[in-house]
Motif scaffolding. Structure first.
Motif, mmCIF file in Angstrom:
data_model
loop_
_atom_site.group_PDB
_atom_site.id
_atom_site.type_symbol
_atom_site.label_atom_id
_atom_site.label_comp_id
_atom_site.label_asym_id
_atom_site.label_seq_id
_atom_site.Cartn_x
_atom_site.Cartn_y
_atom_site.Cartn_z
ATOM 1 N N GLY A 53 -8.054 3.997 -9.221
ATOM 2 C CA GLY A 53 -8.381 2.750 -8.130
ATOM 3 C C GLY A 53 -7.869 3.327 -6.833
ATOM 4 N N ALA A 54 -7.252 4.490 -6.582
ATOM 5 C CA ALA A 54 -6.722 5.012 -5.510
ATOM 6 C C ALA A 54 -7.831 5.334 -4.662
ATOM 7 N N ARG A 55 -8.117 5.291 -3.239
ATOM 8 C CA ARG A 55 -8.892 5.889 -2.244
ATOM 9 C C ARG A 55 -8.552 7.377 -2.151
ATOM 10 N N THR A 56 -9.625 8.203 -2.623
ATOM 11 C CA THR A 56 -9.300 9.596 -2.390
ATOM 12 C C THR A 56 -9.678 10.050 -0.852
ATOM 13 N N VAL A 57 -8.862 10.833 -0.148
ATOM 14 C CA VAL A 57 -9.392 11.496 1.079
ATOM 15 C C VAL A 57 -8.839 12.832 0.930
ATOM 16 N N VAL A 58 -10.078 13.822 0.918
ATOM 17 C CA VAL A 58 -9.777 15.355 0.845
ATOM 18 C C VAL A 58 -9.637 15.846 2.153
ATOM 19 N N LEU A 59 -8.697 16.700 2.410
ATOM 20 C CA LEU A 59 -8.638 17.440 3.552
ATOM 21 C C LEU A 59 -9.684 18.765 3.355
ATOM 22 N N ASP A 60 -10.483 18.760 4.431
ATOM 23 C CA ASP A 60 -11.223 19.912 4.076
ATOM 24 C C ASP A 60 -11.902 20.254 5.351
ATOM 25 N N MET A 82 0.693 -1.306 -0.024
ATOM 26 C CA MET A 82 0.103 -0.053 0.005
ATOM 27 C C MET A 82 0.922 1.132 -0.075
ATOM 28 N N ARG A 83 0.391 2.238 -0.593
ATOM 29 C CA ARG A 83 1.164 3.443 -0.661
ATOM 30 C C ARG A 83 0.175 4.476 -0.198
ATOM 31 N N LEU A 84 0.961 5.606 0.562
ATOM 32 C CA LEU A 84 0.075 6.747 0.991
ATOM 33 C C LEU A 84 0.712 7.835 -0.118
ATOM 34 N N LEU A 85 -0.295 8.552 -0.843
ATOM 35 C CA LEU A 85 0.176 9.492 -1.644
ATOM 36 C C LEU A 85 -0.581 10.780 -1.098
ATOM 37 N N ILE A 86 0.626 11.984 -1.138
ATOM 38 C CA ILE A 86 0.044 13.304 -0.677
ATOM 39 C C ILE A 86 -0.027 14.040 -1.690
ATOM 40 N N VAL A 87 -1.284 14.629 -2.311
ATOM 41 C CA VAL A 87 -1.092 15.261 -3.346
ATOM 42 C C VAL A 87 -1.438 16.921 -2.868
ATOM 43 N N ALA A 88 -0.658 17.600 -3.152
ATOM 44 C CA ALA A 88 -0.739 19.043 -2.362
ATOM 45 C C ALA A 88 -0.457 20.110 -3.525
ATOM 46 N N VAL A 89 -1.544 20.797 -3.455
ATOM 47 C CA VAL A 89 -1.392 22.171 -4.315
ATOM 48 C C VAL A 89 -0.471 22.984 -3.858
ATOM 49 N N GLY A 90 0.402 23.563 -4.732
ATOM 50 C CA GLY A 90 1.572 24.378 -4.447
ATOM 51 C C GLY A 90 2.783 23.744 -4.278
ATOM 52 N N ALA A 99 -7.531 0.357 8.414
ATOM 53 C CA ALA A 99 -8.613 -0.411 7.370
ATOM 54 C C ALA A 99 -7.969 -0.042 5.996
ATOM 55 N N TRP A 100 -7.617 1.207 5.748
ATOM 56 C CA TRP A 100 -6.824 1.404 4.418
ATOM 57 C C TRP A 100 -5.856 0.221 4.177
ATOM 58 N N GLN A 101 -4.831 -0.180 5.175
ATOM 59 C CA GLN A 101 -3.935 -1.206 4.848
ATOM 60 C C GLN A 101 -4.655 -2.224 4.599
ATOM 61 N N LEU A 102 -5.686 -2.620 5.453
ATOM 62 C CA LEU A 102 -6.047 -3.938 5.116
ATOM 63 C C LEU A 102 -6.820 -4.082 3.619
ATOM 64 N N GLU A 103 -7.374 -3.065 3.099
ATOM 65 C CA GLU A 103 -8.000 -3.002 2.032
ATOM 66 C C GLU A 103 -7.054 -3.138 0.878
ATOM 67 N N GLY A 104 -5.940 -2.723 1.088
ATOM 68 C CA GLY A 104 -4.532 -2.679 0.140
ATOM 69 C C GLY A 104 -4.369 -1.696 -0.920
ATOM 70 N N ASP A 105 -5.336 -0.934 -1.229
ATOM 71 C CA ASP A 105 -5.326 0.102 -2.309
ATOM 72 C C ASP A 105 -4.631 1.261 -1.798
ATOM 73 N N ASP A 106 -4.070 1.907 -2.810
ATOM 74 C CA ASP A 106 -3.240 3.095 -2.497
ATOM 75 C C ASP A 106 -4.420 4.191 -2.061
ATOM 76 N N VAL A 107 -3.687 5.206 -1.170
ATOM 77 C CA VAL A 107 -4.762 6.272 -0.406
ATOM 78 C C VAL A 107 -4.113 7.602 -1.095
ATOM 79 N N ALA A 108 -4.820 8.454 -1.563
ATOM 80 C CA ALA A 108 -4.396 9.774 -2.029
ATOM 81 C C ALA A 108 -5.156 10.654 -1.033
ATOM 82 N N LEU A 109 -4.367 11.353 -0.364
ATOM 83 C CA LEU A 109 -4.834 12.607 0.733
ATOM 84 C C LEU A 109 -4.388 13.837 0.080
ATOM 85 N N VAL A 110 -5.563 14.629 -0.326
ATOM 86 C CA VAL A 110 -5.626 15.856 -0.907
ATOM 87 C C VAL A 110 -5.349 17.036 0.071
#
Length: 155
Positions: A66-73, A1-9, A90-101
């Motif tokens: 296919g990544a799970r998208t989680v938006v900081l809001d 699993m990979r955590l991807l932080i997508v940040a504007v700027g 839970a995210w790790q058990l699902e195994g998909d990448d998670v993109a935190l925006v």
């Protein structure tokens, strides 16, 4: 699993980049963390709707299919550290990448927020963009350490 932080700027102060890297290198090999900085839309005389739509396109392009998208809001769900640790597990058990925006100076496009799998908030306070990057990765590391039984987190 990979955590991807997508940040504007793309530019952050040296202290923030250093702090981010310090936490990023602490994660174990089975939980990779990657930062993808996307360009802030130049302001000019564009409407807010046009600015946010342009940033949404860049953010969407940075998120793997296919990544799970989680938006900081600011209107997202408030989480305790233990609740974030449970989500991470839970995210790790699902195994998909998670993109935190992390949105730009004007926030995130409403369509992107609505399409996200989850919306979370880090604080009731308005925080500088660079601080959000550091706070997010520190909390993700803290959540991992709690799940792993590592002594970093203390009650």
């Amino acid at each position: 699993m990979r955590l991807l932080i997508v940040a504007v700027g793309q530019r952050v102060p040296d202290w923030a980049a250093s702090a981010y890297e310090d936490y990023a290198k602490r994660f174990p090999p089975e939980l990779k963390v990657e930062l993808k900085a996307v360009k802030t839309e130049p302001r000019g005389s564009k409407t807010l709707e046009v600015l946010l739509a342009a940033e949404r396109e860049r953010i969407s392009a940075a998120i793997p299919r296919g990544a799970r998208t989680v938006v900081l809001d600011e209107r997202g769900t408030a989480l305790t550290t233990k609740a974030l640790a449970a989500r991470l597990q839970a995210w790790q058990l699902e195994g998909d990448d998670v993109a935190l925006v992390i949105g730009g100076p004007d926030g995130t496009d409403p369509g992107l927020r609505q399409a996200a799998h989850e919306r979370i908030r880090l604080s009731d306070l308005t925080l500088p963009h660079a601080m959000v990057r550091v706070l997010l990765i520190e909390q993700l590391y803290r959540a991992w350490s709690l799940n792993a039984g590592h002594p970093y987190h203390r009650e």
